[in-house]
Design a protein around this motif. Structure first.
Motif, PDB file in Angstrom:
ATOM      1  N   PHE A  19     -19.927  -7.313  10.996  1.00 51.77           N
ATOM      2  CA  PHE A  19     -18.542  -6.917  10.755  1.00 51.77           C
ATOM      3  C   PHE A  19     -18.078  -7.569   9.465  1.00 51.77           C
ATOM      4  CE2 PHE A  19     -14.041  -8.004  11.017  1.00 51.77           C
ATOM      5  CZ  PHE A  19     -13.483  -6.775  11.254  1.00 51.77           C
ATOM      6  N   GLY A  20     -17.295  -6.853   8.708  1.00 53.83           N
ATOM      7  CA  GLY A  20     -16.664  -7.396   7.518  1.00 53.83           C
ATOM      8  C   GLY A  20     -15.319  -6.734   7.317  1.00 53.83           C
ATOM      9  N   SER A  21     -14.385  -7.476   6.741  1.00 54.92           N
ATOM     10  CA  SER A  21     -13.058  -6.890   6.514  1.00 54.92           C
ATOM     11  C   SER A  21     -12.465  -7.464   5.232  1.00 54.92           C
ATOM     12  CB  SER A  21     -12.130  -7.162   7.693  1.00 54.92           C
ATOM     13  OG  SER A  21     -11.864  -8.544   7.794  1.00 54.92           O
ATOM     14  N   SER A  22     -11.458  -6.773   4.755  1.00 52.85           N
ATOM     15  CA  SER A  22     -10.751  -7.206   3.563  1.00 52.85           C
ATOM     16  C   SER A  22      -9.350  -6.599   3.582  1.00 52.85           C
ATOM     17  CB  SER A  22     -11.506  -6.735   2.314  1.00 52.85           C
ATOM     18  OG  SER A  22     -10.849  -7.175   1.150  1.00 52.85           O
ATOM     19  N   THR A  23      -8.382  -7.330   3.045  1.00 52.91           N
ATOM     20  CA  THR A  23      -7.019  -6.810   2.925  1.00 52.91           C
ATOM     21  C   THR A  23      -6.490  -7.123   1.527  1.00 52.91           C
ATOM     22  OG1 THR A  23      -6.030  -8.842   3.781  1.00 52.91           O
ATOM     23  CG2 THR A  23      -6.495  -7.100   5.381  1.00 52.91           C
ATOM     24  N   ARG A  24      -5.618  -6.273   1.066  1.00 51.12           N
ATOM     25  CA  ARG A  24      -4.973  -6.455  -0.239  1.00 51.12           C
ATOM     26  C   ARG A  24      -3.566  -5.860  -0.167  1.00 51.12           C
ATOM     27  NH1 ARG A  24      -9.555  -7.887  -1.234  1.00 51.12           N
ATOM     28  NH2 ARG A  24     -10.748  -7.954  -3.134  1.00 51.12           N
ATOM     29  N   GLU A  25      -2.748  -6.310  -1.093  1.00 53.25           N
ATOM     30  CA  GLU A  25      -1.427  -5.723  -1.278  1.00 53.25           C
ATOM     31  C   GLU A  25      -1.263  -5.467  -2.767  1.00 53.25           C
ATOM     32  OE1 GLU A  25       2.933  -5.769   0.470  1.00 53.25           O
ATOM     33  OE2 GLU A  25       1.219  -6.625   1.472  1.00 53.25           O
ATOM     34  N   LYS A  26      -0.862  -4.250  -3.107  1.00 52.90           N
ATOM     35  CA  LYS A  26      -0.672  -3.907  -4.516  1.00 52.90           C
ATOM     36  C   LYS A  26       0.504  -2.950  -4.640  1.00 52.90           C
ATOM     37  CE  LYS A  26      -2.854  -1.929  -8.541  1.00 52.90           C
ATOM     38  NZ  LYS A  26      -3.961  -1.166  -9.084  1.00 52.90           N
ATOM     39  N   ASN A  27       1.460  -3.295  -5.480  1.00 50.44           N
ATOM     40  CA  ASN A  27       2.639  -2.454  -5.739  1.00 50.44           C
ATOM     41  C   ASN A  27       3.343  -2.027  -4.452  1.00 50.44           C
ATOM     42  OD1 ASN A  27       1.989  -2.610  -8.465  1.00 50.44           O
ATOM     43  ND2 ASN A  27       0.812  -0.713  -8.410  1.00 50.44           N
ATOM     44  N   GLY A  28       3.477  -2.947  -3.514  1.00 51.57           N
ATOM     45  CA  GLY A  28       4.182  -2.642  -2.271  1.00 51.57           C
ATOM     46  C   GLY A  28       3.367  -1.859  -1.262  1.00 51.57           C
ATOM     47  N   VAL A  29       2.087  -1.657  -1.531  1.00 47.28           N
ATOM     48  CA  VAL A  29       1.228  -0.929  -0.605  1.00 47.28           C
ATOM     49  C   VAL A  29       0.228  -1.915  -0.018  1.00 47.28           C
ATOM     50  CG1 VAL A  29      -0.449   0.932  -0.346  1.00 47.28           C
ATOM     51  CG2 VAL A  29       1.470   1.207  -1.915  1.00 47.28           C
ATOM     52  N   HIS A  30       0.117  -1.904   1.307  1.00 45.12           N
ATOM     53  CA  HIS A  30      -0.825  -2.787   2.000  1.00 45.12           C
ATOM     54  C   HIS A  30      -2.089  -1.997   2.322  1.00 45.12           C
ATOM     55  CE1 HIS A  30      -2.225  -6.053   4.515  1.00 45.12           C
ATOM     56  NE2 HIS A  30      -2.558  -5.139   5.417  1.00 45.12           N
ATOM     57  N   PHE A  31      -3.227  -2.526   1.895  1.00 47.72           N
ATOM     58  CA  PHE A  31      -4.526  -1.918   2.157  1.00 47.72           C
ATOM     59  C   PHE A  31      -5.294  -2.825   3.108  1.00 47.72           C
ATOM     60  CE2 PHE A  31      -3.369  -0.658  -2.137  1.00 47.72           C
ATOM     61  CZ  PHE A  31      -3.683   0.684  -2.176  1.00 47.72           C
ATOM     62  N   SER A  32      -5.983  -2.240   4.063  1.00 49.20           N
ATOM     63  CA  SER A  32      -6.918  -3.004   4.882  1.00 49.20           C
ATOM     64  C   SER A  32      -8.152  -2.147   5.101  1.00 49.20           C
ATOM     65  CB  SER A  32      -6.284  -3.416   6.215  1.00 49.20           C
ATOM     66  OG  SER A  32      -5.988  -2.294   6.991  1.00 49.20           O
ATOM     67  N   LEU A  33      -9.297  -2.809   5.139  1.00 47.56           N
ATOM     68  CA  LEU A  33     -10.562  -2.110   5.288  1.00 47.56           C
ATOM     69  C   LEU A  33     -11.467  -2.928   6.190  1.00 47.56           C
ATOM     70  CD1 LEU A  33     -12.514  -0.159   2.745  1.00 47.56           C
ATOM     71  CD2 LEU A  33     -13.710  -2.043   3.817  1.00 47.56           C
TER      72      LEU A  33
END
Length: 167
Positions: free
Chosen positions: A8-22
């Motif tokens: 399992f692997g995961s990552s999260t980011r926030e850019k320009n008010g948008v939250h990304f998770s994978l």
């Protein structure tokens, strides 16, 4: 080196008010098979993410799931009233009811594909591409590290069993 097939692997980011998770998950499989799940706004990136996963993983049943959500207070779209009207007209045509007697839930209408449009000047796909590709690499690194760690445990377990059998 022995590697486990699960990980399992995961990552999260926030850019320009948008939250990304994978998230990426791997299960045991003799062959390579991948599945990429993306929200509608960034669906065109599916093939590109799938190709990146195929380049990193040789075996296993791999599932990649990404989420793309705006932070609270960020204007993320407009309602396409023309499309809603077309959906309603189609429904009336199929059901054959008097337009005044049809009751439709607003939440259901808003969840239909294409009803909520993206207001930003940049296309969501172009905004998401570099972020998701970077996140995928990070998540793959974590998945491979987990597979290697579990592989070391499996190797030690196999060595212990071999020693016991030989004794």
């Amino acid at each position: 080196m022995i590697r486990s097939m699960t990980g399992f692997g995961s990552s999260t980011r926030e850019k320009n008010g948008v939250h990304f998770s994978l998230e990426i998950r791997s299960l045991n499989s003799r062959y390579f098979k991948s599945q990429v799940r993306l929200p509608e706004q960034i669906q065109p990136l599916e093939a590109e993410l799938d190709a990146r996963v195929a380049a990193r993983m040789q075996r296993g049943s791999i599932v990649v799931a990404a989420r793309y959500t705006n932070s609270p207070g960020v204007d993320d779209g407009s309602v396409n009233s023309t499309l809603i009207q077309r959906y309603l007209d189609s429904l009336r045509g199929v059901v054959g009811l008097d337009p005044d007697t049809i009751t439709v839930d607003a939440g259901t209408l808003l969840s239909l594909p294409g009803v909520i449009g993206h207001n930003n000047s940049t296309e969501p796909v172009e905004e998401a591409r570099p972020v998701l590709l970077d996140m995928l690499e990070e998540a793959c690194d974590k998945l491979v590290a987990m597979r290697e760690q579990e592989g070391r445990v499996l190797e030690q377990d196999l060595r212990t069993h071999c020693r016991d059998v030989s004794e």
